[in-house]
Design a protein around this motif. Structure first.
Motif, short mmCIF file in Angstrom:
data_model
loop_
_atom_site.label_atom_id
_atom_site.label_comp_id
_atom_site.label_asym_id
_atom_site.label_seq_id
_atom_site.Cartn_x
_atom_site.Cartn_y
_atom_site.Cartn_z
N LEU A 112 0.82 -1.21 0.00
CA LEU A 112 0.00 0.00 0.00
C LEU A 112 0.86 1.26 0.00
N ALA A 113 2.08 1.19 0.55
CA ALA A 113 2.94 2.36 0.59
C ALA A 113 3.45 2.76 -0.79
N LYS A 114 3.35 1.87 -1.77
CA LYS A 114 3.78 2.21 -3.12
C LYS A 114 2.81 3.16 -3.81
N SER A 115 1.60 3.27 -3.31
CA SER A 115 0.60 4.14 -3.91
C SER A 115 0.76 5.56 -3.39
N ASN A 116 0.22 6.51 -4.14
CA ASN A 116 0.22 7.91 -3.72
C ASN A 116 -1.15 8.36 -3.21
N ASP A 117 -2.07 7.41 -3.09
CA ASP A 117 -3.40 7.73 -2.59
C ASP A 117 -3.35 7.96 -1.08
N GLN A 118 -4.08 8.98 -0.61
CA GLN A 118 -4.04 9.33 0.80
C GLN A 118 -4.60 8.21 1.68
N GLU A 119 -5.70 7.60 1.28
CA GLU A 119 -6.29 6.53 2.07
C GLU A 119 -5.38 5.31 2.12
N CYS A 120 -4.76 5.00 0.99
CA CYS A 120 -3.83 3.86 0.97
C CYS A 120 -2.65 4.10 1.90
N LEU A 121 -2.09 5.30 1.85
CA LEU A 121 -0.96 5.60 2.71
C LEU A 121 -1.36 5.60 4.19
N SER A 122 -2.56 6.09 4.48
CA SER A 122 -3.03 6.08 5.86
C SER A 122 -3.17 4.67 6.39
#
Length: 1233
Positions: A1159-1169
Motif C-alpha cells: 500500500l505504501a507504493k501508492s500515492n493515494d491518501q487513504e492507501c498511505l493512511s
C-alpha cells in the motif's frame, strides 16, 4: 548528440545488411529491429576524439516488426539521402534522412508489402536505375518497384522453384538484375517491360552466397599462357603423390632367412663368375634334356613419337588455318543450312539482339563481345559486364555477359567436405568487386582476401592473396565508399587514395581499411545489447570497463593526444567473452590490484577477469545468490560483495574455492531484502527492495543505523569521494551518499552520514527533482566537489550541483533509456562524460555544451505517446492472432486422411470471472476503492494497541454502489462478508451458502449447479436438476463419482425425464445447449468427478481464476494447496499492478508487513493512511513514520481545489420526462400555427 565510441552491432550473417555512402555515412540494420545511421563529423567540427573519422549515431528503433536483413543507399546520394530497407517480416520501406518526424526520427516515404502477402521473407533489396528499386523474396518473387508512382510489379514466373539467396542490380544496364539461388543457379534478368531471362546457368555446386557486378563495363582480361604457380591444396597433394617413387613391394617367406644385399652385390668387379658351377658346360647344343637358357631379343613395333609443339606454335598454326578458310570461296545456301543445323547455340540471345544491346549499352557498340589479341606469353580478351559469384564453400566464379565462365578460384574455407551436410552454423563468405582489377573476398574465417579478376592463367584460374587479418573470427560482410561505376580513366585518379573498405565480422568489430595505403585506418567496436554499467579504473585513467548484455565485458583503453591535451584518442577495445556466458549487468575494478576486474550476470554468475591481456578467459566463482545481480563492490583486501535475489554474500576472491558467506541484515525484527550495496571504510551501505537504507559495520556487519528513503527498490548507492583531484584537502562533502531508486517520484536522495550527538545516523540532506522517470545510476565527479551525474529511464543524463540543488546540464542524445554514465578519469577532462544505455551505444560528450535551457521536454512527451501506440499495436496483434487461430479450414483445404490438430501452448482461454461467485467479486472490488482492504485489515488494526480511538471504519455499501451490476441481478444487502473467505472452513461454507441462495433467488440455474459440484453436493445437484427437468448427459456423466448404483438411478431418472418431455411435446428442452460456465468450469467438474482436486485447482489457476481455486481447495479441506494458490494470486496481482488486491492477498496470508509495503507504493491518501496503520501493527515504527512523511509531502504538494455547490445529476427517468414535455410543447405550437 555526442560522439560515439561503441556503436550498435550490425545483424550477423547479412551480406547485404551494411552499406556505405560516397561521403562516408554508414547505414545498417542493428539490434532490436533498429535502423542505425552513422553520420561522420565534419572535419571542421570540434570534437572530443582526435582520431578521424568520428561518428554520431542516429538509431531508429523498431522500424520493422522483424530484423532488417538488407539495406541499400540511393544512387543519387548525397543529393537525395534515401535508404531502402527490407525485413524478415516481408515489408520493404524507403526512408528519407532529411525528413524527420516529431520524435526526431526519419520518415518512411514509401512502403510495399508484396512479399508479406506472399508469406515470404525479404532476401535482398537494391536500387536500380532511377526511379526503380528491386526486391526479391525467399520464395522467388522478384518485385520491380516504381518509387515515383509507388507501384510494385511482381515477376513470379522467372525463378519458379528456385530459392533466391542474394541479389545485385547492375549499375551499367538499367533493370538488369543478377540473382543467386540456394541451388547454385545464377539468373540474370532484364526487368524492362514484361521482363525476360538473359541467361541462367549453374554457377556452383553449392549455395551462392553473394554476387557482385564489375564496376567497369568494358574490361580487358589478360590470359597467361603459363599455368599459375599457386595451386590449391588438393592439387598440391595430388602432385606430391605423383612425384613419389613407388618402392617395390618385397614379399619375403617368413619360414626362410632373408638377407638384403647391397646395391653392388652383383657387380662383376666384386663377384667373378666361376665356370665350374655351370652344369650345362659339357652338354651339346642339340642334346636331349635340360638346356641352358639363352636370351633372345624381342622386337616390338612402336608408334613413331612426334615432338609436341608449344602452345604458341599451335596458335600460329590455328591462325594459318583461319586465314586459309577465309581465302576459300563462299559456300552455297544449301551448305549454309546444313552447317546451321549442326551448330550448337550457347546463348539464348541472337546475334542481332547482341549487336543491338552492344550499341545501346556501350559507346563501342560496333565491337564484338570478346576480342582476343596475342601479346608475348599472354593473350588479351575484351569482356563486357562481368559478374562475380561466391559459393558457400569458397568457390569464386567470374562470368561474362553471355554466361560463359571467364575465371575461377577456390579460397580456403573453414568447413571441411565431411562437415558440409552437418554444419550447424551459417556460412559467412562474401565478396565485393572493389575496382576493375581488385576483387575482395571474405573467407569463412577472419581473413580478407584480394585477387585480380583480370589476370588468369592458361586454365582460367585466378590468384588470390591475403589483404588483412584484423578480425578474430567470422568475417561476413564487405562494403566500400568507392563509386560503383568506374571507367578506365579513373585508374590514375587521385581520389582513389580516399576510398575506404569496411569489413564486419562476428567479433563485433567494424574495420576501416585503406586499400591504396595498405593500412588500417580505424577499428570500431560494437555492442549487440544494452550497456548496463560504466566504471573508470581507479589507478589507470586510460581504462574504462563496459558491461554489455551481449555476453561480453569490454575494456576501452584511450589516452590523451600528444598534439592536443584536451582530446582523447579513439584507442582500442578489448573484449572478454570466454566463460562469461550471460548478460553482464555490472562490473567493477579492484581499488588497488592492477587489471583485476569482477563482473556479474543476469544468470547469477560472478567471475574475475585479468584485463592485462585480451582474449583471456574469465574465472568463475562459486554460485551464492539466486536471480540477477545488479550490484557488485569490492571491500577490504580481496573481499567482494554481491547482491542478488534479495540476498547479500561475501566472496574471498583470493580463495576462489571457498563458498561465499551470507550477510543478513535485520531491522526492527524484519530481514531486509538487499538489492544494492557499496563498501567504504566508514561503513557498508545497503539498499533494500522496499526503499530502506542501512549502514553496517564494515568488519562485524552489525547494523549501525537504518532509515526508509523510498517506497521501491534501491537501485544504486554511491559515496562521495573523500578527496577530489583538484584539491589536496579532504572534501567537505565526504560524508554525502547519493541514492537512486525505481520509485515513481523520480528523485535522487542525498543523505549525510554523520554523528550529531545521538550516534552516527543517516540524515536527509537534499532531494534532487527533475527526472521524468525512475533514476538508474548516480556517480560523483572525482575532480569537482558536489557534482553528481545521473541517468534515467527518460533517456536523459543530468549533471547536478548538489550544493545548490540545481541541474546544470541535460544530455538528451540517447534514443532509449540511459542506464549508465561515468566521468573521465583525466583531470584535464573534468567536464567529459561517457554514457550508455538501451540504445546499445556508448557516447562521449561535454556537459558544458548541453545547458538545461536547451533541453525540450516535447521529445519525452512524444516518447510516451509512442509507447502507448506500441501497446495498442501489441493488443491489435494479439487480437488478430486470436482471430486467425479461431478460423477453421474449409472442406477444400482439408486433405484426405486424418488432419493433425495444431496446439498453441501460448493460447489463452478466457473464463467468466463473475459466473460462480458474483457477490464476493462485487464486495471485493479491488480496482476501485480501498474499502475492501480496510474491511479485511480491521481485525488486525482493532487487535493492535496502536489503532486510534477515534478511527471509524466506513461502510462497504459505498463500494457496492460503485460496482457494475449489469451482468447479474443482485440485492443490495449481503448476509455474509467476503472477509470470511480467508477464515475457517465453516466461514467458507457460510459464504458459499449465501452465494447459493443468491443464485437461486436470481434464477441462475447453471451457476448454482456448478457451485454444488464445487462443494461436492452431487445428490442435491441431481435432485435440483430433476425438479426442473434439466438433466442432461453432462450431469449424468458426473454421477458415477458417487457409486455405480447411483449412476443407474440417475440414468433411470434421465430416461423418465425424456419420456416426460416427449409427452409434453417439449422436445426443444432435450437439445438445449447449456454452457455451465464454459469449457474451463466443465473441465474442472470432470476432474472433480474423478476426485482429482489438485488437477481441478491447477486448471483454475492456469486461467487466473485464483479466487475460485482458493475457495475450492478450502472447501475440500486442503489448506496447504489453498496457501500455495493464495501466494500465486498475490504474485499475479503484484505483477499486474493491482495494489489493493495484492494487499488483500497479503492480509489473507497474515503478512501484515508486506501488505503495508504494498500500500505504501501508492500515492493515494487513504492507501498511505492504512499502510501506516498496518506498519505500526507489524512493529515497524520507522517505516510507519516514513509513510506519514510521504503522505504529508503529497498532501502539501496537492493544490487545494475550490469547492463548488454541484447539483445532483438528473436520472434517466427525469431526462425522459423532460424530453416528452418538450416534444409535447412543440406539437401544440405547430397545431396552433
Amino acid at each position: 548528440m555526442g560522439e560515439s565510441v561503441l556503436f550498435p552491432s550490425p545483424n550477423w550473417f547479412q551480406v547485404s545488411g551494411f552499406a556505405v555512402s560516397k561521403d562516408g555515412w554508414l547505414v545498417y540494420g542493428g539490434p532490436i529491429k533498429s535502423l542505425c545511421i552513422l553520420k561522420p563529423l565534419d572535419p571542421g567540427q570540434d570534437g572530443i576524439l582526435q582520431k578521424k573519422p568520428s561518428y554520431q549515431t542516429q538509431i531508429n528503433w523498431k522500424v520493422h516488426k522483424e530484423k532488417i536483413v538488407s539495406v541499400d543507399l540511393s544512387r543519387q546520394w548525397p543529393e537525395k539521402k534515401l535508404i531502402l530497407t527490407g525485413s524478415a517480416d516481408g515489408i520493404v520501406k524507403q526512408w528519407n534522412v532529411d525528413q524527420l518526424d516529431n520524435n526526431g526520427k526519419i520518415k518512411s516515404t514509401h512502403t510495399h508489402a508484396v512479399h508479406k502477402n506472399e508469406k515470404e521473407e525479404v532476401v535482398s533489396v537494391a536500387y536500380s536505375s532511377e526511379p526503380f528499386a528491386v526486391t526479391v523474396g525467399s520464395f522467388g518473387n522478384v518485385v520491380k518497384w516504381d518509387l515515383n508512382s509507388n507501384i510494385a510489379k511482381n515477376y513470379n514466373n522467372f525463378l519458379k522453384s528456385f530459392r533466391p539467396s542474394c541479389v545485385a542490380c547492375s549499375h551499367h544496364i538499367p533493370l538488369n538484375v543478377a540473382v543467386g539461388t540456394k541451388q547454385g543457379v545464377i539468373f540474370v534478368l532484364d526487368l524492362n517491360n514484361q521482363g525476360k531471362i538473359i541467361y541462367k546457368i549453374r554457377g556452383q555446386d553449392d549455395e551462392i552466397v553473394n554476387v557482385s557486378w564489375c564496376p567497369q563495363y568494358k574490361t580487358i582480361v589478360r590470359k597467361s599462357l603459363n599455368e599459375s604457380q599457386r595451386r590449391s591444396t588438393a592439387t598440391e597433394r595430388l602432385e606430391k603423390i605423383r612425384s613419389e617413387i613407388d618402392e617395390p613391394e618385397v614379399n619375403l617367406n617368413n619360414s626362410a632367412i632373408a638377407k638384403t644385399l647391397p646395391e653392388d652385390s652383383f657387380d662383376e668387379t666384386v663377384v667373378q663368375e666361376d665356370d665350374m658351377f655351370d652344369i650345362y658346360k659339357d652338354h651339346e647344343a642339340d642334346e636331349f634334356g635340360h638346356k641352358k637358357f639363352e636370351p633372345e631379343d624381342i622386337i616390338v613395333k612402336v608408334k613413331e613419337e612426334k615432338e609436341n609443339d608449344d602452345f604458341l606454335a599451335e596458335c600460329l598454326k590455328l591462325k594459318e588455318v583461319i586465314l586459309k578458310n577465309k581465302s576459300e570461296p563462299e559456300p552455297t545456301i544449301a551448305n549454309l543450312v546444313e552447317a546451321l543445323d549442326k551448330t550448337h547455340v550457347d546463348s539464348d540471345i541472337s546475334d542481332s539482339e547482341e549487336k543491338e544491346n552492344d550499341t545501346r549499352e556501350s559507346p563501342e557498340g560496333d565491337e564484338k563481345e570478346t576480342q582476343a589479341k596475342q601479346l608475348g606469353d599472354s593473350t588479351i580478351h575484351t569482356h563486357r559486364h562481368l559478374l562475380a559469384t561466391i559459393g558457400k564453400y569458397g568457390g569464386v566464379r567470374i562470368w561474362s555477359k553471355t554466361g560463359k565462365l571467364v575465371g575461377s578460384c577456390a579460397v580456403p574455407n573453414s568447413v571441411n567436405k565431411s562437415q558440409r551436410n552437418k554444419r550447424p552454423n551459417p556460412n559467412s563468405n562474401s565478396l565485393l568487386w572493389y575496382k576493375p582489377d581488385v576483387l575482395l573476398i571474405a573467407d569463412g574465417k577472419s581473413q580478407l582476401l584480394e585477387c585480380n579478376p583480370l589476370k588468369i592463367d592458361c586454365k582460367n584460374k585466378l590468384e588470390w592473396s591475403v589483404l588483412h587479418t584484423f578480425h578474430k573470427r567470422g568475417l561476413y560482410c564487405i562494403a566500400t565508399d568507392a563509386p560503383r561505376v568506374q571507367s578506365m580513366d579513373q585508374s590514375s585518379d587521385q581520389l582513389q587514395d580516399e576510398w575506404k573498405v569496411w569489413t564486419v565480422a562476428q567479433d563485433r568489430n567494424m574495420v576501416c581499411y585503406s586499400f591504396e595505403k595498405k593500412q588500417k585506418i580505424a577499428t570500431y567496436n560494437t555492442c549487440g545489447s544494452f550497456i548496463y554499467t560504466l566504471q573508470s579504473c581507479p589507478y589507470d585513467a586510460k581504462k574504462i570497463a563496459v558491461s554489455v548484455g551481449d555476453g561480453a565485458v569490454r575494456v576501452w583503453e584511450s589516452d590523451i593526444c600528444d598534439e592536443d591535451g584536451l582530446k582523447l584518442s579513439l584507442g582500442n577495445v578489448m573484449s572478454f567473452w570466454q566463460n562469461v556466458q550471460g548478460k553482464v549487468l555490472t562490473s567493477t575494478w579492484h581499488p588497488t590490484k592492477e587489471n583485476l576486474l569482477a563482473f556479474a550476470t543476469a544468470e547469477s554468475r560472478i567471475g574475475i577477469i585479468d584485463a592485462s591481456k585480451s582474449e583471456r578467459p574469465a574465472k568463475n566463482l562459486l554460485p551464492g545468490v539466486n536471480g540477477a545481480i545488479y550490484s557488485l563492490c569490492w571491500g577490504d583486501k580481496f573481499d567482494l560483495y554481491a547482491c542478488g535475489g534479495g540476498d547479500m554474500v561475501l566472496y574471498h576472491t583470493d580463495q576462489p574455492e571457498q563458498a561465499p558467506e551470507p550477510i543478513n541484515v535485520e531491522f526492527e525484527g524484519k530481514k531486509l531484502q538487499i538489492s544494492s550495496g557499496v563498501w567504504y571504510p566508514m561503513g557498508l551501505v545497503c539498499g533494500s527492495y522496499y526503499g530502506a537504507v542501512a549502514v553496517l559495520n564494515p568488519v562485524t556487519y552489525e547494523l549501525v543505523t537504518a532509515t526508509f528513503v523510498f517506497s521501491k527498490m534501491i537501485h544504486n548507492i554511491t559515496w562521495h569521494p573523500q578527496q577530489t583531484s583538484n584539491s589536496s584537502e579532504e572534501s567537505p562533502n565526504k560524508n554525502l551518499i547519493a541514492i537512486s531508486s525505481l520509485d515513481k517520484e523520480c528523485f535522487i536522495a542525498v543523505l549525510e552520514y554523520a554523528d550529531k550527538g545521538d550516534g552516527p545516523k543517516l540524515h536527509p540532506w537534499k532531494m534532487l527533482n527533475g527526472h521524468l522517470e525512475p533514476v538508474c545510476q548516480v556517480t560523483w565527479n572525482p575532480h569537482k566537489d558536489g557534482y553528481l551525474l545521473s541517468t534515467s529511464y527518460d533517456s536523459t543524463v543530468r549533471v547536478w550541483d548538489v550544493s545548490d540543488g540545481i541541474c546544470i546540464a541535460i544530455f538528451d542524445g540517447h534514443y532509449k533509456a540511459s542506464f549508465s554514465a561515468c566521468w573521465s578519469a583525466f583531470p584535464q577532462l573534468s567536464s567529459t562524460i561517457m554514457s550508455g544505455g538501451a540504445d546499445c551505444c556508448l557516447r562521449i560528450w561535454n556537459y558544458e555544451d548541453y545547458p538545461p535551457e536547451a533541453y525540450s521536454e516535447v521529445k519525452h512527451e512524444t516518447a510516451l505517446k509512442e509507447k502507448k501506440r506500441e501497446r495498442k499495436e501489441r493488443k491489435e496483434e494479439k487480437k488478430s492472432t486470436e482471430n486467425a487461430a479461431e478460423e477453421k479450414p474449409t472442406e477444400t483445404e482439408l486433405t484426405e486422411g486424418q488432419v493433425a490438430t495444431n496446439v498453441d501452448i501460448n493460447a489463452k482461454i478466457k473464463a467468466p470471472k463473475r459466473f460462480l461467485l458474483p457477490t464476493i467479486q462485487r464486495q471485493m472490488s479491488p480496482c476501485t476503492t480501498i474499502q475492501s482492504v480496510r474491511k479485511l485489515a480491521e481485525k488486525y488494526i482493532l487487535v493492535s494497541d496502536n489503532v486510534q480511538s477515534n478511527g471509524k471504519l466506513e461502510s462497504p455499501d459505498q463500494c457496492e454502489e460503485k460496482s457494475d451490476s449489469n451482468d447479474v441481478k443482485e440485492d443490495k444487502a449481503e448476509d455474509v462478508d467476503f472477509t470470511k473467505m480467508f477464515g475457517s472452513t465453516n466461514d467458507i461454507n457460510d459464504l458459499l451458502d449465501m452465494e447459493m441462495r443468491k443464485h437461486i433467488e436470481n434464477d441462475r440455474f447453471e451457476a448454482s449447479i456448478m457451485l454444488s459440484i464445487f462443494r461436492g453436493h452431487i445428490d442435491s445437484m441431481i435432485q435440483f436438476a430433476t425438479q426442473r427437468d434439466a438433466l442432461c448427459p453432462f450431469l449424468v456423466s458426473l454421477s458415477p463419482c458417487v457409486s455405480f448404483k447411483y449412476w443407474k438411478t440417475v440414468t433411470q431418472l434421465y430416461l423418465a425425464q425424456i419420456e416426460r418431455l416427449v409427452a409434453k411435446s417439449e422436445h426443444k428442452k432435450l437439445w438445449e445447449n447449456k454452457h455451465y460456465g464454459g469449457q474451463i468450469y466443465r473441465k474442472v467438474a470432470l476432474l472433480l468427478s474423478i476426485h482429482d482436486v489438485k488437477g481441478a485447482v491447477t486448471a483454475l489457476t492456469d486461467t487466473k481464476l485464483y479466487k475460485e481455486a482458493y475457495i475450492l481447495s478450502k472447501s475440500r479441506h486442503m489448506d496447504s494447496i489453498a496457501e500455495e494458490t493464495l501466494k500465486m494470486w498475490t504474485a499475479d496481482c503484484a505483477y499486474s499492478g493491482y495494489i489493493n488486491m495484492t494487499a488483500i492477498c497479503y492480509l489473507g496470508l497474515g503478512d501484515v508487513y508486506n501488505a503495508a509495503v504494498t500500500l505504501a507504493k501508492s500515492n493515494d491518501q487513504e492507501c498511505l493512511s492504512l499502510a501506516s496503520e498496518l506498519a505500526k501493527v507489524a512493529g515497524q515504527p520507522t517505516f510507519a513514520n516514513h509513510i506519514e512523511d510521504k503522505r504529508s509531502q503529497i498532501q502539501s504538494e496537492t493544490p487545494e481545489k475550490e469547492t463548488e455547490d454541484l447539483k445532483p445529476l438528473p436520472s434517466k427517468l427525469d431526462l425522459l420526462m423532460k424530453n416528452i414535455e418538450i416534444t409535447s410543447e412543440n406539437v401544440t405550437e405547430t397545431n396552433e400555427e
